[in-house]
Scaffold this motif. Structure first.
Motif, PDB file in Angstrom:
ATOM      1  N   THR A  40       0.860  -1.176   0.000  1.00  0.00           N
ATOM      2  CA  THR A  40       0.000   0.000   0.000  1.00  0.00           C
ATOM      3  C   THR A  40       0.902   1.233   0.000  1.00  0.00           C
ATOM      4  O   THR A  40       2.124   1.106   0.040  1.00  0.00           O
ATOM      5  N   ASN A 281     -14.579   7.847   5.848  1.00  0.00           N
ATOM      6  CA  ASN A 281     -13.883   8.119   4.589  1.00  0.00           C
ATOM      7  C   ASN A 281     -14.250   9.539   4.180  1.00  0.00           C
ATOM      8  O   ASN A 281     -15.436   9.877   4.118  1.00  0.00           O
ATOM      9  N   ASN A 308     -10.432   6.421  11.085  1.00  0.00           N
ATOM     10  CA  ASN A 308     -11.761   6.034  11.570  1.00  0.00           C
ATOM     11  C   ASN A 308     -11.628   5.482  12.995  1.00  0.00           C
ATOM     12  O   ASN A 308     -10.989   4.446  13.197  1.00  0.00           O
TER      13      ASN A 308
HETATM   14  O1  UT7 Z   1     -16.929   2.957   9.478  1.00  0.00           O
HETATM   15  C1  UT7 Z   1     -17.785   1.966   9.003  1.00  0.00           C
HETATM   16  C2  UT7 Z   1     -18.087   2.163   7.601  1.00  0.00           C
HETATM   17  N1  UT7 Z   1     -16.910   1.958   6.768  1.00  0.00           N
HETATM   18  C3  UT7 Z   1     -16.878   2.551   5.604  1.00  0.00           C
HETATM   19  O2  UT7 Z   1     -17.777   3.297   5.320  1.00  0.00           O
HETATM   20  C4  UT7 Z   1     -15.754   2.249   4.650  1.00  0.00           C
HETATM   21  C5  UT7 Z   1     -16.339   2.193   3.253  1.00  0.00           C
HETATM   22  N2  UT7 Z   1     -15.417   1.840   2.187  1.00  0.00           N
HETATM   23  C6  UT7 Z   1     -14.369   2.613   1.821  1.00  0.00           C
HETATM   24  O3  UT7 Z   1     -14.036   3.587   2.464  1.00  0.00           O
HETATM   25  C7  UT7 Z   1     -13.655   2.254   0.529  1.00  0.00           C
HETATM   26  O4  UT7 Z   1     -14.393   1.279  -0.150  1.00  0.00           O
HETATM   27  C8  UT7 Z   1     -12.192   1.792   0.720  1.00  0.00           C
HETATM   28  C9  UT7 Z   1     -11.310   2.951   1.156  1.00  0.00           C
HETATM   29  C10 UT7 Z   1     -12.118   0.667   1.721  1.00  0.00           C
HETATM   30  C11 UT7 Z   1     -11.642   1.274  -0.603  1.00  0.00           C
HETATM   31  O5  UT7 Z   1     -11.723   2.269  -1.606  1.00  0.00           O
HETATM   32  P1  UT7 Z   1     -12.312   1.935  -3.055  1.00  0.00           P
HETATM   33  O6  UT7 Z   1     -12.159   3.132  -3.882  1.00  0.00           O
HETATM   34  O7  UT7 Z   1     -13.707   1.391  -2.844  1.00  0.00           O
HETATM   35  O8  UT7 Z   1     -11.318   0.828  -3.582  1.00  0.00           O
HETATM   36  P2  UT7 Z   1     -11.639  -0.684  -3.992  1.00  0.00           P
HETATM   37  O9  UT7 Z   1     -12.057  -1.493  -2.815  1.00  0.00           O
HETATM   38  O10 UT7 Z   1     -12.513  -0.704  -5.199  1.00  0.00           O
HETATM   39  O11 UT7 Z   1     -10.209  -1.157  -4.444  1.00  0.00           O
HETATM   40  C12 UT7 Z   1      -9.558  -0.597  -5.595  1.00  0.00           C
HETATM   41  C13 UT7 Z   1      -8.208  -1.262  -5.733  1.00  0.00           C
HETATM   42  C14 UT7 Z   1      -8.282  -2.782  -5.675  1.00  0.00           C
HETATM   43  O12 UT7 Z   1      -7.312  -3.273  -6.560  1.00  0.00           O
HETATM   44  P3  UT7 Z   1      -7.741  -3.779  -8.042  1.00  0.00           P
HETATM   45  O13 UT7 Z   1      -8.742  -4.880  -7.814  1.00  0.00           O
HETATM   46  O14 UT7 Z   1      -8.336  -2.594  -8.708  1.00  0.00           O
HETATM   47  O15 UT7 Z   1      -6.455  -4.223  -8.625  1.00  0.00           O
HETATM   48  C15 UT7 Z   1      -7.872  -3.098  -4.269  1.00  0.00           C
HETATM   49  O16 UT7 Z   1      -7.294  -4.381  -4.155  1.00  0.00           O
HETATM   50  O17 UT7 Z   1      -7.365  -0.870  -4.646  1.00  0.00           O
HETATM   51  C16 UT7 Z   1      -6.845  -2.031  -4.018  1.00  0.00           C
HETATM   52  N3  UT7 Z   1      -6.660  -1.719  -2.596  1.00  0.00           N
HETATM   53  C17 UT7 Z   1      -5.559  -1.118  -2.134  1.00  0.00           C
HETATM   54  N4  UT7 Z   1      -4.436  -0.707  -2.735  1.00  0.00           N
HETATM   55  C18 UT7 Z   1      -3.495  -0.120  -1.990  1.00  0.00           C
HETATM   56  C19 UT7 Z   1      -7.514  -1.921  -1.566  1.00  0.00           C
HETATM   57  N5  UT7 Z   1      -6.976  -1.460  -0.428  1.00  0.00           N
HETATM   58  C20 UT7 Z   1      -5.758  -0.955  -0.752  1.00  0.00           C
HETATM   59  C21 UT7 Z   1      -4.743  -0.333  -0.014  1.00  0.00           C
HETATM   60  N6  UT7 Z   1      -3.626   0.062  -0.669  1.00  0.00           N
HETATM   61  N7  UT7 Z   1      -4.833  -0.119   1.314  1.00  0.00           N
END
Ligand code: UT7
Length: 351
Positions: A40, A281, A308
């Motif tokens: 990350t 977020n 968070n």
């Molecule tokens: O407090 C309770 C409520 N919680 C929330 O409301 C959290 C809600 N969710 C979020 O805040 C977001 O969904 C996240 C921040 C967790 C993720 O952001 P996103 O824009 O939805 O990303 P994503 O899950 O679609 O992932 C995009 C890419 C993926 O890779 P590929 O499949 O595109 O190759 C993930 O594997 O980012 C990758 N990824 C990361 N990369 C680097 C996921 N986590 C990370 C990370 N660092 N930490």
């Protein structure tokens, strides 16, 4: 008539600041290693969540949920000008309790020096929605006369239960440790804009498996069926989240709850001084502000510096901005939360 007033507010975060730049290099003892542990980056974390840094308790096991709660509670009591022995009810929200049972409120009670029978203790399990759920309970308790001085505290030690490997990066990068507390009590007033004006709670259990942590399944035997030392295979001891689905539901429900709060109270953004959303977020909060037409200068956030902190976010954020000289006594606050469960809700109160 009796209305519920916020008498005091306090918060606490541990001293250790963990910037995004350290996160890829941390092992599960929170030590910064020479070799990268998690795939990350600062850029990814900041772009996707708005978070730049968070706080962690010391990694020696010396600080738990009730310890953070204690300091936040003492600060809220000092702010209210009350002694701990004037509290007759504690409501504590946490998903990272000291131990599985009893609940953490009794440990906090003991640390406050008010054990012995004069103070009821409730633990609530509404995760990121704990503040609104707890305030609804506290408000009902005060208005019915069940209790006179209710301490409502949210406290989390997340850093002890995060997966510091690439497998857990979606969740691990988001969470920090901290606590926030309010003390509420009765005030005689016929002004409908005094004290706690509105609380509304909702839940939808069909989303329960979108954000959860099992640790062990007491509904099954044997309760612990895995090797807890096996970090590569075992996901049971870490939070699991369907991030995108939770994100979309958070926006939808927080917008609904915000609009419901305005509709129920007959207030508009001209009347309300601050919007204090749950801090999961920054992009969620920006989207909610856009869709609910909330003036951006009225939105208070701390996600950038605290991440968070789940049950703690609302009082922690309000207290931070009071210390910055923005929010002040007498201001009207609308707060909307969303969390695991799913649970969500809104509140309006005169601070
Ligand atoms: O407090 C309770 C409520 N919680 C929330 O409301 C959290 C809600 N969710 C979020 O805040 C977001 O969904 C996240 C921040 C967790 C993720 O952001 P996103 O824009 O939805 O990303 P994503 O899950 O679609 O992932 C995009 C890419 C993926 O890779 P590929 O499949 O595109 O190759 C993930 O594997 O980012 C990758 N990824 C990361 N990369 C680097 C996921 N986590 C990370 C990370 N660092 N930490």
């Amino acid at each position: 008539m009796i209305r519920t007033k916020i008498l005091g507010l306090g918060s606490y975060v541990p001293d250790r600041v963990v910037p995004n730049s350290e996160i890829p290099y941390l092992n599960d003892r929170h030590e910064v290693c020479a070799e990268q542990q998690t795939d990350t980056s600062h850029e990814w974390i900041e772009q996707r969540s708005g978070i730049r840094e968070r706080r962690y308790v010391p990694n020696d096991g010396s600080v738990g949920c009730s310890d953070l709660a204690l300091i936040a509670s003492q600060r809220a009591l000092e702010d209210a000008g009350l002694r701990a022995d004037e509290v007759d009810c504690i409501i504590l929200g946490s998903l990272s309790p000291d131990i599985h049972f009893p609940g953490t409120a009794v440990f906090l009670q003991e640390k406050l020096g008010i054990s012995g029978g004069g103070c009821a203790c409730f633990d609530i399990r509404q995760q990121c929605s704990s503040f609104v759920y707890g305030l609804q309970m506290a408000d009902a308790f005060v208005r019915t006369g069940a209790y006179q001085r209710v301490l409502l505290v949210g406290s989390e030690v997340h850093s002890h239960s995060l997966d510091f490997t690439t497998r857990g990066r979606d969740v691990m990068v988001l969470f920090g440790d901290g606590a926030g507390a309010v003390v509420v009590g009765p005030v005689e007033s016929d002004d409908p804009r005094e004290g706690v004006i509105h609380t509304q709670c909702h839940a939808d259990g069909s989303g329960a498996w979108d954000l959860y942590m099992k640790v062990f399944e007491i509904s099954h035997a044997p309760f612990v069926w895995y090797d807890a030392r096996d970090r590569e295979e075992n996901q049971t001891m870490y939070p699991q989240m369907k991030g995108k689905k939770v994100f979309m539901n958070a926006v939808k429900r927080m917008v609904e709850a915000t609009q419901q709060a305005l509709h129920t109270t007959g207030l508009s953004w001209d009347d309300i001084d601050w919007f204090v959303p749950h801090q999961a977020n920054l992009r969620i909060n920006q989207k909610v502000a856009e869709l609910a037409r909330i003036p951006s200068e009225k939105v208070l956030n701390t996600i950038e510096i605290y991440g968070n902190t789940t049950a703690a976010t609302v009082p922690l954020t309000l207290d931070y901005h009071r210390q910055q000289g923005r929010a002040k006594r007498g201001d009207l606050v609308l707060s909307t939360v969303f969390g695991s469960g799913y649970t969500w809700g809104s509140t309006v109160f005169r601070f």
